[in-house]
Structures are given as structure tokens and as C-alpha cells.
Design a protein around this motif. Structure first.
Motif, PDB file in Angstrom:
ATOM      1  N   TYR A  19       0.841  -1.186   0.000  1.00 50.01           N
ATOM      2  CA  TYR A  19       0.000   0.000   0.000  1.00 50.01           C
ATOM      3  C   TYR A  19       0.880   1.240   0.000  1.00 50.01           C
ATOM      4  CZ  TYR A  19      -3.677  -3.154   1.784  1.00 50.01           C
ATOM      5  OH  TYR A  19      -4.567  -4.184   1.959  1.00 50.01           O
ATOM      6  N   GLU A  25      -4.793   5.414   2.995  1.00 50.77           N
ATOM      7  CA  GLU A  25      -5.833   6.343   3.428  1.00 50.77           C
ATOM      8  C   GLU A  25      -7.169   6.006   2.782  1.00 50.77           C
ATOM      9  OE1 GLU A  25      -7.826   9.687   5.108  1.00 50.77           O
ATOM     10  OE2 GLU A  25      -6.075   8.486   5.682  1.00 50.77           O
ATOM     11  N   GLN A  26      -7.154   5.675   1.495  1.00 51.52           N
ATOM     12  CA  GLN A  26      -8.398   5.330   0.810  1.00 51.52           C
ATOM     13  C   GLN A  26      -9.044   4.091   1.427  1.00 51.52           C
ATOM     14  OE1 GLN A  26      -7.035   4.888  -3.210  1.00 51.52           O
ATOM     15  NE2 GLN A  26      -6.666   7.088  -3.483  1.00 51.52           N
ATOM     16  N   ARG A  27      -8.236   3.074   1.703  1.00 48.89           N
ATOM     17  CA  ARG A  27      -8.778   1.838   2.282  1.00 48.89           C
ATOM     18  C   ARG A  27      -9.292   2.079   3.700  1.00 48.89           C
ATOM     19  NH1 ARG A  27      -7.741  -3.069  -0.349  1.00 48.89           N
ATOM     20  NH2 ARG A  27      -7.914  -4.176   1.650  1.00 48.89           N
ATOM     21  N   ARG A  29     -10.577   4.870   4.856  1.00 48.73           N
ATOM     22  CA  ARG A  29     -11.855   5.574   4.749  1.00 48.73           C
ATOM     23  C   ARG A  29     -12.965   4.631   4.306  1.00 48.73           C
ATOM     24  NH1 ARG A  29      -8.781  10.342   2.340  1.00 48.73           N
ATOM     25  NH2 ARG A  29      -9.253   9.395   0.318  1.00 48.73           N
ATOM     26  N   ARG A  30     -12.679   3.762   3.346  1.00 48.44           N
ATOM     27  CA  ARG A  30     -13.682   2.792   2.903  1.00 48.44           C
ATOM     28  C   ARG A  30     -14.084   1.862   4.056  1.00 48.44           C
ATOM     29  NH1 ARG A  30     -14.770   1.975  -2.483  1.00 48.44           N
ATOM     30  NH2 ARG A  30     -13.463   3.108  -3.978  1.00 48.44           N
ATOM     31  N   PRO A  58      -4.866  -0.584   7.425  1.00 54.80           N
ATOM     32  CA  PRO A  58      -6.055   0.216   7.084  1.00 54.80           C
ATOM     33  C   PRO A  58      -7.256  -0.102   7.955  1.00 54.80           C
ATOM     34  CG  PRO A  58      -5.577  -1.391   5.357  1.00 54.80           C
ATOM     35  CD  PRO A  58      -4.404  -1.386   6.275  1.00 54.80           C
ATOM     36  N   GLY A  62      -9.036   2.691   9.959  1.00 53.55           N
ATOM     37  CA  GLY A  62     -10.463   2.860   9.695  1.00 53.55           C
ATOM     38  C   GLY A  62     -11.282   2.780  10.974  1.00 53.55           C
ATOM     39  N   HIS A 137     -18.118  -0.109  -0.640  1.00 52.85           N
ATOM     40  CA  HIS A 137     -18.293   1.095   0.174  1.00 52.85           C
ATOM     41  C   HIS A 137     -17.459   2.237  -0.402  1.00 52.85           C
ATOM     42  CE1 HIS A 137     -20.597  -1.115   3.112  1.00 52.85           C
ATOM     43  NE2 HIS A 137     -19.660  -2.039   3.107  1.00 52.85           N
ATOM     44  N   ASP A 138     -18.035   3.421  -0.359  1.00 50.15           N
ATOM     45  CA  ASP A 138     -17.401   4.587  -0.970  1.00 50.15           C
ATOM     46  C   ASP A 138     -16.224   5.099  -0.146  1.00 50.15           C
ATOM     47  OD1 ASP A 138     -19.194   4.600  -3.103  1.00 50.15           O
ATOM     48  OD2 ASP A 138     -20.636   5.845  -2.000  1.00 50.15           O
ATOM     49  N   ASP A 139     -15.318   5.742  -0.853  1.00 46.28           N
ATOM     50  CA  ASP A 139     -14.175   6.396  -0.220  1.00 46.28           C
ATOM     51  C   ASP A 139     -14.635   7.769   0.251  1.00 46.28           C
ATOM     52  OD1 ASP A 139     -11.812   7.565   0.512  1.00 46.28           O
ATOM     53  OD2 ASP A 139     -10.916   7.562  -1.482  1.00 46.28           O
ATOM     54  N   GLU A 141     -14.861  10.778   3.432  1.00 45.79           N
ATOM     55  CA  GLU A 141     -14.224  11.309   4.638  1.00 45.79           C
ATOM     56  C   GLU A 141     -15.154  11.074   5.827  1.00 45.79           C
ATOM     57  OE1 GLU A 141     -11.186  12.914   6.813  1.00 45.79           O
ATOM     58  OE2 GLU A 141     -11.194  12.489   4.668  1.00 45.79           O
TER      59      GLU A 141
END
Length: 245
Positions: A19, A25-27, A29-30, A58, A62, A137-139, A141
Motif C-alpha cells: 500500500y 488512506e483510501q482503504r 476511509r472505505r 487500514p 479505519g 463502500h465509498d471512499d 471522509e
């Protein structure tokens, strides 16, 4: 991190997917969005039973962003022991790796946790029902609410394992990470550069705390799934590891 979102953030000894900081960061948030979609609110619990692997990072981040509490489960435990932890903690979701999936499913069934609440990490990162779930699931904030935390369990040598968690839950994820780095990180003289090697099982409290402190200081994470002296020394030299737990 050197301010480079494309820099290497999380890797595993022996190769495989990695990663970058941006992907991490994207994972995260998802995953936070997924926990919220599953109905887990501030302070509510979910369980994680997995060997050391890159998905840990992540998920831990998360969890912090979602305000939930994760319950790390020792993968040496029996079905009955895992079921007890799930029930006692009130965990409403279980993430488990493929090698322990049968134990996880049986334990979940024993406490009435539906099978669609058991997410499996495939043998290789990026595979398994967990990845399908995460991709749905969306990325986004996450809300800047109270930070999530961990509910560790004692070993149970003198009776049933007991859940241990902080009674308070305040501050944002960023504030908690900064605090962990300033306390754990600086007390143990963790540097603010170079990779941090995680070789102790992440179901223990200490490697989890060091993992978070190192991340907060900007260190990348290297996961090792087993202890071998020669392999450990080679990894330290090859990857210029600056701290480990």
C-alpha cells in the motif's frame, strides 16, 4: 512519509501487494464507511482474527476514524474460546483470515452472528469476501467524531479472559495518533523515519500500540508473519528497519 502520497506505506516480508500512503488512506476511509453501513456506531465492537498481514493497518486506521472498538482475537484459540470473546465483547462483525475461517464461522454461528457478518481475508492480500465487501463502500471522509480504540482481552490464566478498554473515548483520530506517538513513541525512542517492523502477533496489545505510534511518527510498516532469527536479521538489514516490535 516525506510528503509523498505514492511512497511505500505498508508491505509484507516476502513480497506481495503493498500500500502507498494514498491507498492506505483510501482503504481506511472505505473501511470506516463500511463499519458505519453495518450499523456500528461510536464505541461499538467488531472483532479481528488474523495473522500479521498488510490489511491490519487500514483496518486499524479505519476503526479509529469510525469511532468503533476492535477486538483482536488470538488465532490459536478454539471455537469455544473465540465464541466467548465474540459474545462477551458484543462484537457484531468478524473479520478473519482464510486459514482461520472455519473456526471463525463456527464461533460466529455459536453466538448467533449471521454468516454474512463474517468477512474473510483471502490467502493473498486483495482476495476474499472482505475485499468484495470493502469495494462496495465509498471512499468518504468520515465524520470528525470521537476516535475509535481497541478492546483487548486478558489471557484468562486465572479464569475467563476479561475485556480491557479505556473508560473514556474522546478526541479525534488525529489527536489520538499524535498522543500515542508522543507517549509510546517517544518513551521508547521510536524514530520519525525508516520502516517499523511488526513481528509480534498483532492480537497482542504491545505490537498494536507500537504500530500506531510508528505510523503517527510517519514510519512505514513492514509486517512479518512469523519469527525466524535469520530472516529477521536479514529483513532489518535489507529494509533498513529502524524500529521493531
Amino acid at each position: 512519509t516525506d510528503g509523498d502520497p505514492d511512497g511505500e506505506a505498508v508491505v509484507a516480508v516476502g513480497g506481495g501487494p503493498t500500500y502507498t500512503w494514498a491507498v492506505l488512506e483510501q482503504r481506511a476511509r472505505r473501511f470506516a464507511a463500511g463499519l458505519a453501513a453495518e450499523g456500528l456506531g461510536t464505541g461499538e465492537r467488531w472483532a479481528l482474527m488474523a495473522h500479521n498481514r498488510i490489511e491490519w493497518t487500514p483496518m486499524v486506521l479505519g476503526n479509529l476514524r469510525a469511532g468503533t472498538r476492535y477486538v483482536p482475537i488470538n488465532w490459536h484459540l478454539t471455537v469455544g474460546e473465540v465464541a466467548y470473546l465474540l459474545e462477551d465483547s458484543g462484537s457484531s462483525l468478524l473479520v478473519v483470515d482464510e486459514v482461520d475461517a472455519e473456526v471463525g464461522r463456527e464461533a460466529a454461528a455459536a453466538v448467533g452472528l449471521a454468516q454474512d457478518r463474517v468477512l474473510v481475508l483471502g490467502d493473498a492480500p486483495g482476495t476474499g469476501s472482505f475485499e468484495d465487501w470493502l469495494a462496495g463502500h465509498d471512499d468518504l471522509e468520515p465524520p470528525d467524531g470521537p476516535a475509535g480504540s481497541v478492546r483487548n482481552y486478558t489471557s484468562g490464566t486465572t479464569g475467563r479472559p476479561k475485556g480491557v478498554q479505556r473508560s473514556d473515548q474522546s478526541g479525534t483520530a488525529a489527536e489520538l495518533m499524535n498522543g500515542t506517538s508522543a507517549t509510546w513513541g517517544r518513551f521508547y525512542f521510536l524514530p520519525d523515519h525508516g520502516p517499523h517492523l511488526v513481528v509480534s502477533p498483532m492480537y497482542h496489545a504491545m505490537p498494536g500500540a507500537f504500530h500506531n505510534a510508528a505510523l503517527g511518527l510517519g514510519q512505514s510498516i513492514v509486517f512479518e508473519d512469523r519469527f525466524d532469527v535469520e530472516r529477521l536479521l536479514a529483513t532489518i538489514e535489507d529494509r533498513a528497519v529502524t524500529s521493531a516490535c
